[in-house]
Scaffold this motif. Structure first.
Motif, mmCIF file in Angstrom:
data_model
loop_
_atom_site.group_PDB
_atom_site.id
_atom_site.type_symbol
_atom_site.label_atom_id
_atom_site.label_comp_id
_atom_site.label_asym_id
_atom_site.label_seq_id
_atom_site.Cartn_x
_atom_site.Cartn_y
_atom_site.Cartn_z
ATOM 1 N N THR A 184 64.903 48.793 -74.405
ATOM 2 C CA THR A 184 64.744 47.392 -73.978
ATOM 3 C C THR A 184 63.278 46.973 -73.947
ATOM 4 O O THR A 184 62.965 45.805 -74.103
ATOM 5 C CB THR A 184 65.344 47.143 -72.578
ATOM 6 N N HIS A 185 62.385 47.943 -73.707
ATOM 7 C CA HIS A 185 60.952 47.645 -73.741
ATOM 8 C C HIS A 185 60.166 48.942 -73.799
ATOM 9 O O HIS A 185 60.755 50.022 -73.779
ATOM 10 C CB HIS A 185 60.526 46.747 -72.575
ATOM 11 N N HIS A 186 58.858 48.846 -73.869
ATOM 12 C CA HIS A 186 58.031 49.987 -74.263
ATOM 13 C C HIS A 186 57.605 50.897 -73.116
ATOM 14 O O HIS A 186 56.949 51.909 -73.358
ATOM 15 C CB HIS A 186 56.770 49.481 -74.974
ATOM 16 N N HIS A 187 57.960 50.589 -71.874
ATOM 17 C CA HIS A 187 57.446 51.400 -70.760
ATOM 18 C C HIS A 187 57.937 52.850 -70.854
ATOM 19 O O HIS A 187 59.057 53.108 -71.315
ATOM 20 C CB HIS A 187 57.860 50.775 -69.423
ATOM 21 N N GLY A 188 57.092 53.755 -70.351
ATOM 22 C CA GLY A 188 57.341 55.186 -70.518
ATOM 23 C C GLY A 188 58.661 55.661 -69.940
ATOM 24 O O GLY A 188 59.303 56.551 -70.492
ATOM 25 N N ASP A 189 59.095 55.042 -68.828
ATOM 26 C CA ASP A 189 60.357 55.475 -68.234
ATOM 27 C C ASP A 189 61.564 54.903 -68.974
ATOM 28 O O ASP A 189 62.708 55.105 -68.560
ATOM 29 C CB ASP A 189 60.405 55.126 -66.736
ATOM 30 N N HIS A 190 61.319 54.210 -70.079
ATOM 31 C CA HIS A 190 62.410 53.682 -70.907
ATOM 32 C C HIS A 190 62.410 54.264 -72.320
ATOM 33 O O HIS A 190 63.413 54.173 -73.018
ATOM 34 C CB HIS A 190 62.340 52.151 -70.959
ATOM 35 N N ILE A 191 61.264 54.840 -72.731
ATOM 36 C CA ILE A 191 61.206 55.412 -74.091
ATOM 37 C C ILE A 191 60.807 56.891 -74.076
ATOM 38 O O ILE A 191 60.700 57.519 -75.126
ATOM 39 C CB ILE A 191 60.212 54.646 -75.006
ATOM 40 N N GLY A 217 58.696 38.611 -70.319
ATOM 41 C CA GLY A 217 58.321 38.331 -68.924
ATOM 42 C C GLY A 217 57.826 39.592 -68.241
ATOM 43 O O GLY A 217 56.658 39.708 -67.909
ATOM 44 N N HIS A 218 58.732 40.544 -68.021
ATOM 45 C CA HIS A 218 58.311 41.853 -67.502
ATOM 46 C C HIS A 218 57.307 42.460 -68.488
ATOM 47 O O HIS A 218 56.236 42.921 -68.104
ATOM 48 C CB HIS A 218 59.536 42.728 -67.324
ATOM 49 N N THR A 219 57.682 42.446 -69.772
ATOM 50 C CA THR A 219 56.746 42.728 -70.862
ATOM 51 C C THR A 219 56.970 41.663 -71.938
ATOM 52 O O THR A 219 58.032 41.019 -71.968
ATOM 53 C CB THR A 219 56.973 44.112 -71.495
ATOM 54 N N GLY A 265 67.552 45.735 -68.965
ATOM 55 C CA GLY A 265 66.302 46.471 -68.779
ATOM 56 C C GLY A 265 65.688 46.228 -67.415
ATOM 57 O O GLY A 265 66.367 46.325 -66.390
ATOM 58 N N ASP A 266 64.405 45.889 -67.405
ATOM 59 C CA ASP A 266 63.697 45.651 -66.140
ATOM 60 C C ASP A 266 63.509 44.165 -65.873
ATOM 61 O O ASP A 266 62.626 43.777 -65.106
ATOM 62 C CB ASP A 266 62.323 46.338 -66.163
ATOM 63 N N THR A 267 64.325 43.319 -66.504
ATOM 64 C CA THR A 267 64.149 41.876 -66.302
ATOM 65 C C THR A 267 64.798 41.423 -65.010
ATOM 66 O O THR A 267 64.225 40.620 -64.272
ATOM 67 C CB THR A 267 64.705 41.113 -67.515
#
Ligand SMILES: [Zn+2]
Length: 269
Positions: free
Chosen positions: A69-76, A127-129, A146-148
């Motif tokens: 959903t986005h590039h943050h480390g806890d997601h990829i 927004g979040h990213t 994701g984190d939205t």
């Protein structure tokens, strides 16, 4: 019948499709869709490889792809390990291609991804990213956001304007109320503590707190939540309510400003 792992949950979406919430660390879930018709699996975000590989081994499904959903480390973070272990593809936002290593498929607004016969529409929800995407299935009344949005909260605004994040959240809020929001963080209790500090007498927050305490006491996730539930208790979606505006010192201000003030308040809480 397989049993859900401790601290996790299984949601049967159709007779042949289920969503596993696999707990990772203190407050993450790996969200794994398992399709019994094709024996294919799709993972949404990859906080850690271990629980995912264990589940695949147990159920005998083949991991087709990780959808980020986005590039943050806890997601990829487990992308490379899962690809090495399973040969799966890596899917993510075209806008994040420069910071999600090894993307095989670059996704944009309006694209469709498939798990077996089940289509998911890709929405760009910055927004979040700036490169954040969601995967939405009207058929399954399911949205991977994701984190939205979280239960009673939303992701911190790291990139972009408040109005951008507000617009993305309003888009999710306009989904049918029964739509399940599969976010990946168990932040519900902490979010409610913050919200109740702002609005201690709000009945919707009190009811949500009872619900969250019961789930956590029983070792169950509080997720997925639903659009309808978040419209009732999530202050970030209630920014147009005069009482919410007043609670954050923004009486009479437009909802987007109330939203920005709520986010700023939460950031320093
Ligand atoms: Zn994030």
């Amino acid at each position: 019948m397989r049993s859900a792992p401790a601290g996790g949950a299984r949601l049967q979406l159709t007779s042949t499709l289920c969503l596993e919430l696999l707990p990772v660390g203190a407050d993450n879930y790996a969200l794994l869709l398992l399709d019994d018709e094709t024996r294919a699996a799709l993972l949404v975000d990859s906080p850690a490889p271990g629980p995912v590989l264990a589940q695949l081994e147990l159920s005998g499904h083949r991991l087709v792809a990780v959808l980020n959903t986005h590039h943050h480390g806890d997601h990829i973070g487990a992308n490379a390990g899962l690809r090495a272990a399973t040969g799966c593809a890596l899917w993510g936002a075209a806008a994040d291609a420069h910071r999600i290593p090894g993307l095989d498929r670059q996704l944009r607004e309006g694209d469709e991804v498939l798990l077996g016969a089940h289509p998911f529409q890709i929405w760009e929800i910055p927004g979040h990213t700036a490169g954040h995407i969601a995967a939405v299935s009207a058929e399954l009344a399911l949205c991977f956001c994701g984190d939205t949005l979280f239960f009673a909260g939303c992701g911190r605004r790291f990139e972009g304007e408040a109005r951008t994040q507000w617009a993305s959240q309003q888009r999710l809020a306009a989904l049918p109320p029964a739509t399940r929001l599969a976010c990946a963080h168990e932040y519900s209790a902490a979010n409610l503590r913050w919200a109740r500090g702002l609005m201690p007498d709000d009945p919707a927050l009190a009811a949500a707190e009872v619900e969250v305490q019961a789930a956590r006491a029983a070792g169950r996730p509080t997720l997925p939540t639903t659009v309808g539930a978040e419209l009732r208790h999530n202050l970030f979606l209630r920014a147009a309510e005069p009482a919410v505006a007043a609670a954050v010192g923004c009486a009479g201000r437009p909802p987007v400003e109330v939203f920005a003030a709520l986010r700023a308040h939460k950031d320093t809480a």
